[in-house]
Design a protein around this motif. Sequence first.
Motif, mmCIF file in Angstrom:
data_model
loop_
_atom_site.group_PDB
_atom_site.id
_atom_site.type_symbol
_atom_site.label_atom_id
_atom_site.label_comp_id
_atom_site.label_asym_id
_atom_site.label_seq_id
_atom_site.Cartn_x
_atom_site.Cartn_y
_atom_site.Cartn_z
ATOM 1 N N GLY A 151 0.881 -1.344 0.046
ATOM 2 C CA GLY A 151 -0.006 -0.100 -0.031
ATOM 3 C C GLY A 151 0.843 1.298 -0.004
ATOM 4 N N HIS A 154 3.549 3.470 -1.437
ATOM 5 C CA HIS A 154 4.061 3.576 -2.794
ATOM 6 C C HIS A 154 5.326 4.521 -3.239
ATOM 7 N N VAL A 196 -0.775 2.484 5.492
ATOM 8 C CA VAL A 196 -2.111 2.816 5.270
ATOM 9 C C VAL A 196 -2.674 1.627 5.466
ATOM 10 N N GLN A 251 -10.631 8.065 5.517
ATOM 11 C CA GLN A 251 -10.747 7.475 4.185
ATOM 12 C C GLN A 251 -12.125 7.674 3.783
ATOM 13 N N PHE A 256 -12.226 10.684 2.090
ATOM 14 C CA PHE A 256 -11.375 11.075 0.879
ATOM 15 C C PHE A 256 -12.359 10.520 -0.163
ATOM 16 N N LEU A 279 -9.270 11.502 -4.485
ATOM 17 C CA LEU A 279 -8.218 10.399 -5.235
ATOM 18 C C LEU A 279 -8.942 10.097 -6.755
ATOM 19 N N GLN A 280 -8.099 10.043 -7.762
ATOM 20 C CA GLN A 280 -8.415 9.557 -8.938
ATOM 21 C C GLN A 280 -7.710 8.219 -9.238
ATOM 22 N N CYS A 281 -6.194 8.562 -9.608
ATOM 23 C CA CYS A 281 -5.685 7.318 -9.831
ATOM 24 C C CYS A 281 -5.303 6.469 -8.425
ATOM 25 N N GLY A 282 -4.951 7.245 -7.354
ATOM 26 C CA GLY A 282 -5.067 6.773 -6.046
ATOM 27 C C GLY A 282 -3.518 6.243 -5.937
ATOM 28 N N PHE A 283 -2.587 6.503 -6.562
ATOM 29 C CA PHE A 283 -1.226 6.247 -6.559
ATOM 30 C C PHE A 283 -0.674 7.078 -5.199
ATOM 31 N N THR A 285 -2.201 8.326 -2.843
ATOM 32 C CA THR A 285 -3.445 8.552 -1.781
ATOM 33 C C THR A 285 -2.749 7.792 -0.466
ATOM 34 N N LEU A 330 -3.012 10.140 3.106
ATOM 35 C CA LEU A 330 -3.754 9.624 4.083
ATOM 36 C C LEU A 330 -2.792 9.606 5.310
ATOM 37 N N LEU A 364 2.921 15.454 -3.343
ATOM 38 C CA LEU A 364 2.480 15.765 -4.951
ATOM 39 C C LEU A 364 1.323 14.705 -5.261
ATOM 40 N N CYS A 365 0.447 15.400 -5.892
ATOM 41 C CA CYS A 365 -0.781 14.663 -6.633
ATOM 42 C C CYS A 365 -0.772 15.228 -7.860
#
Lengths: 175, 870
Positions: free
Chosen positions: A50, A52, A90, A104, A107, A113-117, A119, A123, A149-150
């Motif tokens: 989880g 990344h 996470v 969560q 969120f 979150l979109q791609c969730g990478f 995220t 969190l 960064l997002c």
Amino acid sequence: MTAESTAQARTGYRERQLVVLDVNGTEHEVLVEPRRTLVDVLRHDLGLTGTHVGCEHGICGACTVLVDGRPARACLMFAAQAEGSAVRTVESLAGPDGELSDLQEAFTRHHALQCGFCTPGFLMLAEGHLAACPRTDKAEIREVVAANLCRCTGYQTIVEAIDDCARQRRNREED
Amino acid sequence: MTTTANPTRGGLTARALPPENLVTAGEVAAREGTAGRPRAADSSAARRAAGSVPSAATGGEAAHPTAVDSGARHHRPAGRLVGASVRRREDPRLLTGRGRFVDDLHPAGVLHAAFVRSTVAHAEVASVDLADVLATPGVVAAFTADDLGLGDISARLARPVEEFVPTDMPILARDRVRFVGEPIAIVIADDAYAVEDGLEAAKVTYRTLPPVVSDTAALAPGAPLVHDNAPANTLVDVAMFATPGIDEVFAGAACVVRVRTKTGRQNALPLETRGAVAEWIDKDGQLVLHTCTQTPHQVRTVAARSLGLDEQAVRVVVPDMGGGFGIKCVVGREEIAVAAAALRLRRPVKWIEDRKDALTASFLAREQRYDARAAFDAEGRILALDADVVCDMGAYSCYPFTAGIEPLMASAEMPSVYRVPAYRVRGRAVTTNKAPTAPYRGVSRPQYVMVVERLFERAARELGLDPVEIRRRNVITEFPYTGVNNITYDPGSYRESLDLCERLVREEGWYEAKAAAAAEGRHLGIGYSCFSERTGYGSAAFAARKMEVVPGFDIAEIRMDTTGAVTVTSGTQNHGQSHETTLAQIVADRLGLDLAKVRLQQGDTDRITYGWGTFASRSVVVGGSAVGRAAAKLADKLLVLGAHLLGTEAGEVELAPGGGVRVRGDHARAVPYTAIAEIAYLKSNLLPEGCEPGLAATASFDVLDDGTFSNATHACVVELHAGTGRVEILRYICVEDCGVAVHPQVVEGQCRGGIAQGIAGALFEQVTYDDNGEPSATSFMDYKVPTALEIPDVAIHHLETPCLFTETGAKGAGEGGTIGAPAAVLNAVNDALAPTGTELDDTPVTPETVRNALANGPRAAAAPTGEEDR
């Protein structure tokens, strides 16, 4: 000196050490090279994928975990440095049956979150901040969120989700 | 057999849009009595905002009213899922760390790969010595191009050599390297640390060649050649739409304005870098290539060709993806090399790109130079547009789009949302010794929209017109509209979005705020951009570019099981856009099913015949229509079988909400899907005569038209800080129209994220190279990705002009934010700079240029733009 032994001397490859880690309340023993980072041990030795890896130089924050309750870049720590500390990832946030935590939930409600990478990093960043500063406000949350960064959301909904969660926690406290 | 939708132009009837098609969410909310939430359109909120404008710079709540309630966006029949912001089905796993990305895959015995990469920009490779690499502890193997003998990646346009020079991209460089970071050898070791040790031991000797590091250097007489077969380093050179008499129009026009600009090279920069895990599976006789690609079937096609395998022997599987934004919709050489290594070693091999390689050696975008002129009459009506576009595409053409991706997009679509009667354009792609270019969200449109919008602002200034008014006099208002560029624009709300956006800016008091700031010696500026976004490019649109490989259609397959639940397979490829939710919404509505009964699967070439993946804002338009059609075909069979069970004719029954078939007008007579599925599978002896067992359908959809155009107007308010040169965005408003939003919250997410990337290009991000072609931005310390402190909140307002030929009325929404933002930001910056007489047209606008512009004061002339390299 053979090429092989030169390389061994240069890299210290094969030299390993036993590291004991407390991750999400469970003790793990891993035999790793001294240079192995905390994030690689979490992901590839303990299978906690989880967390990344986005940059490996401490800027993007995708690898953020809590070390003794404080957000830390797991790509900038050697696993050995986490010995004696409590590490939270996470995977610790949801309930045992997979029930999402209030953070969560916030969120997903806010589409933070979109791609969730990124995220999991956000969190854990938020989890650490809200624990340390329960009376935080939106401007402060924005500054904290600026640590990571997002690339998908434009950040607004991340800030709103954390702020919403903070307000709800305060409301519950007052009830 | 599949069927192909054939929406004809006849579907686009010329008619004025009835006003009820253009209802803002705020108005709907008011009408429905749900206007409880603060909205920017709410005049009292606007007054509050206006009253607090000076302090709004700190990001106070009043200056950032929340966006309109998307749930109240349009009248949605009760129970209908399309149009509802349901909870995303992707979220639970992504929030709990249970997503599965490519680097999360860890097959037993996996080896780790990394690449020996060129350290020089341009050279002949004299020798590659991997002996010490192989001697490094943990290293298992290392291969050069000669070792692997792979076919090149070849992307082609069907154009004569004067217009397109074909070049090939080898998987590993052979005797020549053309950019810093080009892969020369693949090294494989038993862990990711050992492979890095191995890379350090590689010895490559080069005979260096003079590098070509800018478009102007590439085009200079006598320039060194990047590809020996490409004279003047030109890969694409296309002149289009030279309207007869255009020079006379310019000669006689009341006003001619010119914009010369250069836009910075950018990285699409998904947070997840590229990566692949390849493994030969004996049982299946297949190479399984797990890779984070937006286009799995195209990777399969190229991998099979390069490896010399039949396509059935290659299975491309896409795990969860950490973004893409275009960089992952071309086929990378590394994933093919990893596949080859896995075949050679008969072991699974993993490659995860590190951030340095992602920044320097993947695919980049956006470095373009424009010299554009526009002619206007005295009333501000545009008479002609003439542009020369040069795109620096780096070292190689990308597959399948080629180096034509940027110049052909810009050339075809530059007239934008305006009625331009005469148009001429020359579009060129030049090759340089830099990392190659791939599509990046918006593809040329962020640039040409910026140029066109700058032209209009400049003309307004010269003619003494209001910048919004000059646009109002020129935007397309009657649809369908066939432009001078031979593209037919379907109905949109160009004028309405412009009017609403300006009204919002006025009502919030930003014009007064600007005047007040000027009186205090501060520098506020207001900028707009009005644009459209062609979405759902079908095969006709790509064929018009003369691509040899023509994307466009998509296929969907649907199966209902014995429990009455359905599995839908789409050829599109989610990488953050929420397809598991939105495409399932479309199918659930079609079949009257609960969302929970619909599962979407993507990203496995073994599960669907072919697909074109996700790029160009195509998924809801093409993929969404394909799943809708597949569901409709399944519904036909459900009706036949349901009628059979009910003892009546198919014409007498209809689908029942909740999943069943009932008799029209006699709803008590009904059978659930489970009863139908039972005879389809478990009691096929009860099927009507001639009816085949099973409940499955396949359908495809293509856009045989010019696509469908989403549109928007953006407004941006900035303050320039004289001391630091900082550009602070005080307010950002987006009025968008993407037709029917399947999931309004997702649309807003696309807008906000897109705008953030557009702002990034306008103000922050740039990949630069030194004179030797060495990239300067090798980490996030040097490549400035904006954070939450730089990206403002965005107020979003919706208009809805439904698409006439998609299944849902939806248009694409993936790129508009990115397209509109640079123009709005740049216009705002230049509005703030107006008293100084300086205009800044190049991006990114850096603090240094802003500070100098402000310091130089009113009489300073603009630095000549487009003349030298920056």
